[in-house]
Scaffold this active site. Structure first.
Site, mmCIF file in Angstrom:
data_model
loop_
_atom_site.group_PDB
_atom_site.id
_atom_site.type_symbol
_atom_site.label_atom_id
_atom_site.label_comp_id
_atom_site.label_asym_id
_atom_site.label_seq_id
_atom_site.Cartn_x
_atom_site.Cartn_y
_atom_site.Cartn_z
ATOM 1 N N LYS A 103 -3.262 0.308 -7.504
ATOM 2 C CA LYS A 103 -4.480 1.197 -7.279
ATOM 3 C C LYS A 103 -5.278 1.321 -8.686
ATOM 4 C CE LYS A 103 -1.320 4.561 -7.115
ATOM 5 N NZ LYS A 103 -0.281 5.148 -5.902
ATOM 6 N N GLU A 188 7.114 11.292 -10.499
ATOM 7 C CA GLU A 188 7.629 10.509 -11.816
ATOM 8 C C GLU A 188 8.195 11.203 -12.953
ATOM 9 O OE1 GLU A 188 6.571 6.873 -11.909
ATOM 10 O OE2 GLU A 188 5.787 7.006 -10.138
ATOM 11 N N ASP A 199 -4.427 9.633 -10.472
ATOM 12 C CA ASP A 199 -4.136 8.847 -9.268
ATOM 13 C C ASP A 199 -5.266 9.024 -8.212
ATOM 14 O OD1 ASP A 199 -1.820 7.268 -7.631
ATOM 15 O OD2 ASP A 199 -2.266 9.068 -6.541
ATOM 16 N N LYS A 203 -7.951 6.273 -6.708
ATOM 17 C CA LYS A 203 -8.023 5.915 -5.171
ATOM 18 C C LYS A 203 -9.621 6.259 -4.963
ATOM 19 C CE LYS A 203 -3.256 6.821 -4.327
ATOM 20 N NZ LYS A 203 -2.378 8.055 -3.901
HETATM 21 N N1 LIG Z 1 5.509 3.429 -4.536
HETATM 22 C C1 LIG Z 1 4.555 3.590 -3.537
HETATM 23 O O1 LIG Z 1 4.713 4.400 -2.540
HETATM 24 C C2 LIG Z 1 3.213 3.065 -3.839
HETATM 25 C C3 LIG Z 1 2.143 3.347 -2.784
HETATM 26 C C4 LIG Z 1 0.809 2.699 -2.798
HETATM 27 C C5 LIG Z 1 0.743 2.029 -3.893
HETATM 28 N N2 LIG Z 1 1.595 1.850 -4.912
HETATM 29 C C6 LIG Z 1 1.380 1.012 -6.150
HETATM 30 O O2 LIG Z 1 2.015 -0.113 -5.922
HETATM 31 C C7 LIG Z 1 2.443 -0.818 -7.209
HETATM 32 C C8 LIG Z 1 4.177 -0.808 -7.016
HETATM 33 O O3 LIG Z 1 4.569 0.442 -7.166
HETATM 34 P P1 LIG Z 1 6.149 0.678 -7.104
HETATM 35 O O4 LIG Z 1 6.100 2.051 -6.640
HETATM 36 O O5 LIG Z 1 6.691 -0.263 -6.459
HETATM 37 O O6 LIG Z 1 6.477 0.553 -8.372
HETATM 38 P P2 LIG Z 1 8.136 0.343 -9.350
HETATM 39 O O7 LIG Z 1 8.910 0.834 -8.177
HETATM 40 O O8 LIG Z 1 7.952 0.828 -10.501
HETATM 41 O O9 LIG Z 1 8.134 -1.266 -9.443
HETATM 42 C C9 LIG Z 1 7.401 -1.898 -10.492
HETATM 43 C C10 LIG Z 1 8.142 -3.460 -10.095
HETATM 44 O O10 LIG Z 1 6.810 -4.015 -11.068
HETATM 45 C C11 LIG Z 1 7.710 -4.939 -11.883
HETATM 46 N N3 LIG Z 1 6.783 -4.905 -12.998
HETATM 47 C C12 LIG Z 1 6.274 -3.851 -13.679
HETATM 48 N N4 LIG Z 1 5.605 -4.324 -14.813
HETATM 49 C C13 LIG Z 1 5.742 -5.703 -15.028
HETATM 50 C C14 LIG Z 1 5.507 -7.009 -15.503
HETATM 51 N N5 LIG Z 1 4.388 -6.610 -16.707
HETATM 52 N N6 LIG Z 1 5.509 -7.979 -15.499
HETATM 53 C C15 LIG Z 1 6.305 -8.292 -14.470
HETATM 54 N N7 LIG Z 1 6.729 -7.194 -13.498
HETATM 55 C C16 LIG Z 1 6.451 -6.043 -13.787
HETATM 56 C C17 LIG Z 1 8.682 -3.928 -12.068
HETATM 57 O O11 LIG Z 1 9.907 -4.876 -12.676
HETATM 58 P P3 LIG Z 1 11.490 -4.387 -13.004
HETATM 59 O O12 LIG Z 1 11.840 -3.834 -11.692
HETATM 60 O O13 LIG Z 1 11.962 -5.330 -13.700
HETATM 61 O O14 LIG Z 1 11.113 -3.391 -14.190
HETATM 62 C C18 LIG Z 1 9.072 -3.583 -10.921
HETATM 63 O O15 LIG Z 1 9.716 -4.505 -9.920
HETATM 64 C C19 LIG Z 1 1.830 0.347 -8.263
HETATM 65 O O16 LIG Z 1 0.623 -0.354 -8.634
HETATM 66 C C20 LIG Z 1 1.565 1.575 -7.350
HETATM 67 O O17 LIG Z 1 0.415 2.252 -7.726
HETATM 68 C C21 LIG Z 1 2.891 2.421 -4.776
#
Ligand SMILES: NC(=O)c1ccc[n+]([C@@H]2O[C@H](COP(=O)([O-])OP(=O)(O)OC[C@H]3O[C@@H](n4cnc5c(N)ncnc54)[C@H](OP(=O)(O)O)[C@@H]3O)[C@@H](O)[C@H]2O)c1
Length: 331
Positions: A103, A188, A199, A203
């Site tokens: 987002k 977090e 955030d 959105k």
């Molecule tokens: N969590 C939710 O419920 C939710 C809901 C809606 C939207 N989102 C959005 O979805 C996205 C992912 O969220 P998440 O909760 O899954 O985050 P997360 O658990 O922190 O996972 C992020 C992933 O991206 C990888 N990553 C981060 N920076 C990177 C880079 N520079 N190069 C390559 N890989 C990279 C990380 O690799 P490593 O594992 O190796 O560190 C990790 O696997 C975010 O933008 C968030 O705002 C999340």
């Protein structure tokens, strides 16, 4: 039978949910799309943290290894504006469809990415950027076919809602609830984005793109979080039958779009009064249909994966529809 090839960026909460859902729902996907869906490569920051059961999937920390010329769809589930924007831009330029959950990146670059996608005849889906599993974007788009939308309001930050709910129900301070929220994974380690309203603001920008085709000017924007709310304020509100909710509100009057992201006191006749904990809700006012309120899980592994996969299906259904439209009708 050829497969639809997918490159996945990120294997955190969302990335894992997407990979799992493609695996568990392969048969349904194949039935709906007429082809299997194959994840070919996954990009992460640190490969040593991860293992993938399926050995045919390449796990890499190098974007170039993804071989996007062989991918049909890139799913972006990484964090932050960069390198997400660069990766998504490159994917579109290589002719891949994109689905993003990111987002913050999409709030900053959504408009130019949509233009770029149009130029390269590919689609970009972003349902997961707002309201997790709630189909907000699809609903708005459907309504906009005929309705004029005048106002959109939402409880769209689950962490803030969780904290406000627990302060009220347990009589605890902001700091005390934040600590438990962090321990239980609802907040977090650095909670600034959530509790200071960033955030929800990101959105709101995405919603504004969809509804009004542009974003509010900074002088017409208010962004406040919940960190200044004291337990005494909450108790006083409760004694009056009111609740604090952190609400993002978008409205257009004349040519001016206003965006207010802030804690608001609401009474029991408000559609968000019973929205508690990590739930999200979005309320839409439109000229023909009136008011519609959507309620559901605003985040989490599977709800967010559901939004991503819905985008995936929608993208291919749109493609086949536009193909059919180009075919002469046989009579
Ligand atoms: N969590 C939710 O419920 C939710 C809901 C809606 C939207 N989102 C959005 O979805 C996205 C992912 O969220 P998440 O909760 O899954 O985050 P997360 O658990 O922190 O996972 C992020 C992933 O991206 C990888 N990553 C981060 N920076 C990177 C880079 N520079 N190069 C390559 N890989 C990279 C990380 O690799 P490593 O594992 O190796 O560190 C990790 O696997 C975010 O933008 C968030 O705002 C999340």
């Amino acid at each position: 039978m050829s497969a639809i090839h997918v490159a996945l960026l990120g294997l955190g909460t969302v990335g894992k949910g997407v990979l799992e859902t493609i695996h568990t729902h392969q048969e349904r996907l194949q039935f709906a799309l007429g082809k299997p869906v194959k994840v070919t490569a996954v990009l992460v920051r640190n490969v040593n943290k991860h293992t993938i059961q399926d050995e045919t999937i390449l796990l890499t920390d190098q974007f170039e290894d993804l071989q996007l010329e062989k991918a049909d769809v890139v799913i972006d589930a990484i964090v932050g504006v960069e390198p997400g924007f660069t990766y998504v831009r490159k994917a579109i330029e290589k002719g891949c469809h994109v689905i993003t959950a990111n987002k913050e990146m999409f709030a900053h670059h959504g408009k130019e990415l949509m233009e770029l996608a149009r130029k390269h005849h590919v689609s970009i889906g972003f349902e997961a950027t707002v309201g997790g599993g709630i189909p907000v974007i699809q609903t708005l788009r459907k309504l906009l076919n005929i309705n004029r939308i005048t106002k959109v309001e939402g409880v769209i930050n689950g962490t803030s809602n969780f904290i406000l709910t627990n302060m009220r129900e347990k009589g605890l301070s902001f700091e005390e609830v934040l600590k438990t929220a962090q321990e239980s994974g609802y907040a977090e380690a650095d909670p600034t984005n959530d509790v200071e309203g960033f955030d929800a603001y990101f959105k709101a920008l995405v919603l504004s793109h969809v509804v009004f085709g542009e974003v509010p000017k900074p002088e017409h924007t208010v962004r406040k979080g919940i960190s200044q709310i004291k337990i005494e304020d909450i108790n006083h509100a409760t004694s009056l039958g009111l609740k604090y909710k952190h609400i993002a509100k978008l409205e257009k009057q004349g040519d001016v779009i206003t965006c207010n992201v802030e804690p608001v006191l609401i009474s029991n006749d408000h559609p968000f009064y019973s929205v508690e904990g990590v739930q999200n809700a979005v309320s839409i006012d439109a000229d023909i249909v009136g008011n519609i309120t959507l309620l559901g899980p605003g985040a989490g592994k599977l709800p967010t994966a559901s939004a991503v996969i819905e985008d995936f299906l929608h993208l291919y259904q749109e493609q086949s529809l536009s193909y059919l439209k180009q075919q002469p009708l046989e009579v």
